[in-house]
Design an enzyme around this catalytic site. Sequence first.
Site, PDB file in Angstrom:
ATOM      1  N   CYS A  19     -32.798 -44.262  47.042  1.00 46.92           N
ATOM      2  CA  CYS A  19     -33.024 -44.285  45.604  1.00 46.92           C
ATOM      3  C   CYS A  19     -34.411 -43.724  45.294  1.00 46.92           C
ATOM      4  CB  CYS A  19     -32.924 -45.717  45.085  1.00 46.92           C
ATOM      5  SG  CYS A  19     -31.255 -46.381  45.147  1.00 46.92           S
ATOM      6  N   CYS A  50     -37.568 -46.001  45.376  1.00 47.13           N
ATOM      7  CA  CYS A  50     -37.778 -46.697  46.655  1.00 47.13           C
ATOM      8  C   CYS A  50     -37.952 -45.727  47.820  1.00 47.13           C
ATOM      9  CB  CYS A  50     -36.616 -47.644  46.933  1.00 47.13           C
ATOM     10  SG  CYS A  50     -36.379 -48.870  45.636  1.00 47.13           S
ATOM     11  N   CYS A  82     -31.163 -56.244  44.177  1.00 48.51           N
ATOM     12  CA  CYS A  82     -30.873 -54.916  43.628  1.00 48.51           C
ATOM     13  C   CYS A  82     -30.015 -54.111  44.610  1.00 48.51           C
ATOM     14  CB  CYS A  82     -32.190 -54.193  43.328  1.00 48.51           C
ATOM     15  SG  CYS A  82     -31.954 -52.629  42.489  1.00 48.51           S
ATOM     16  N   CYS A  83     -30.419 -54.101  45.893  1.00 47.23           N
ATOM     17  CA  CYS A  83     -29.654 -53.361  46.903  1.00 47.23           C
ATOM     18  C   CYS A  83     -28.232 -53.916  47.002  1.00 47.23           C
ATOM     19  CB  CYS A  83     -30.327 -53.447  48.274  1.00 47.23           C
ATOM     20  SG  CYS A  83     -31.673 -52.279  48.510  1.00 47.23           S
ATOM     21  N   CYS A  94     -31.103 -52.504  53.743  1.00 56.60           N
ATOM     22  CA  CYS A  94     -30.400 -52.582  52.459  1.00 56.60           C
ATOM     23  C   CYS A  94     -29.093 -53.345  52.605  1.00 56.60           C
ATOM     24  CB  CYS A  94     -30.139 -51.191  51.904  1.00 56.60           C
ATOM     25  SG  CYS A  94     -29.068 -50.196  52.934  1.00 56.60           S
TER      26      CYS A  94
HETATM   27  S1  SF4 Z   1     -33.049 -48.771  47.135  1.00 53.20           S
HETATM   28 FE1  SF4 Z   1     -34.308 -49.612  45.419  1.00 53.20          FE
HETATM   29  S2  SF4 Z   1     -33.318 -48.986  43.493  1.00 53.20           S
HETATM   30 FE2  SF4 Z   1     -31.876 -48.573  45.211  1.00 53.20          FE
HETATM   31  S3  SF4 Z   1     -30.566 -50.346  45.235  1.00 53.20           S
HETATM   32 FE3  SF4 Z   1     -32.198 -50.795  46.723  1.00 53.20          FE
HETATM   33  S4  SF4 Z   1     -33.878 -51.798  45.538  1.00 53.20           S
HETATM   34 FE4  SF4 Z   1     -32.404 -50.935  44.065  1.00 53.20          FE
END
Ligand code: SF4
Length: 376
Positions: free
Chosen positions: A324, A327, A241-242, A352
């Site tokens: 985010c 998170c 996701c990151c 990340c």
């Molecule tokens: S912080 Fe959470 S929602 Fe944002 S990109 Fe990373 S995993 Fe995805």
Amino acid sequence: MACVPLPICPLAMAESERSLPVFPDRIEVLLAEAGLEGEALTMRMTGYPHGCARPYLAEIGLVGKAPSLYNLYPGGDRTGMRLNALDREALGEEAQLDILRPRLKRFAGLRGAGKTFGSWPAAYSRDGEEPMRIETRIQDVLLLFGELRNAPYAPAAFATSFGAEDMVLTDLIAKHAPWIEIFTLDTGRLPEETYRLIQETRGHYHLPIQVYFPEHGTVERYVREHGPNAFYESQEMRKTCCHMRKVEPLQRALQGKGAWVTGMRREQALTRQDLAVQEWDAAHELPKFNPLADWRGKEVWDYIRRFEVPYNRLHDQGYPSIGCAPCTRAISPDQDIRAGRWWWENPAAKECGLHVVDGRLIRARPATPQKPPGQT
Ligand code: SF4
């Protein structure tokens, strides 16, 4: 300069044998950069404040704090004048050079004709007056921004996530360095407060802020196959996701740039303790600048209040670090600044992928892992 018979000073932890042959050479390079080549300069390095090298009686005094780490004293001149003030604590070699570089340049610009290096302490500007300290800090950042105006660093771009440090840099760029482009990454999952601040910042500074989004096809596939909140399920899902929401858009944002700028500070985590103002970002093959690396949290907030800089209201609700929405959560004052980010993960794996130093991802200080919402 200092005792060298032993590799490490027995009174403290000054690594005189390793540092002495190389560090003065690096100081000479800084002198040349500042146009002070060939000037006589006294530097003393010792194991503890009252040690044999007497660091107060030097233009630059260094006192060992731990292996490879020194406290920096502006020292006094060769006539014995003492400032007797600790300037910074526990600095690695790169951090010392980062602090001295702009000060030497400022000294070169401020001193009158015919003055020798003995007037260095008076020009050092380390003082107890908070307004002067902030002014000094600002001058350092603006000197750096001036260097980013031309080759090889132009065009330089500033990556903001609208945290407190980023708002300080936004304010400075808007007022003094419009040649630095500003961009942000909209992951699609930011807190509402951050969107409000983006809107407010545009209006306040009349600035064009370039917003980079994830590739929609990649996000649609991820959500279809795994669900919108799959990042809670495993570290692999979280990293995926990151990567799609941050890392890939950042790569696009930095294409064609000569350098990039961040609001990272040493104080934010133990692993950032030796963060340099200037680094080589091997992942993006670009010079990377962290102009606030040496700032303290109090100085960031002093700046924001003094210049009435807009900031994210989540900072008033226990969020020192904001990412985010799903998170990030609020923390208590005794916790590490980044303890509220990905709190359910093993701290050793928290990152990340945006910031890499010497081939290593920068990580937050370890904290106790906890479960995500909805899990028992
Ligand atoms: S912080 Fe959470 S929602 Fe944002 S990109 Fe990373 S995993 Fe995805």
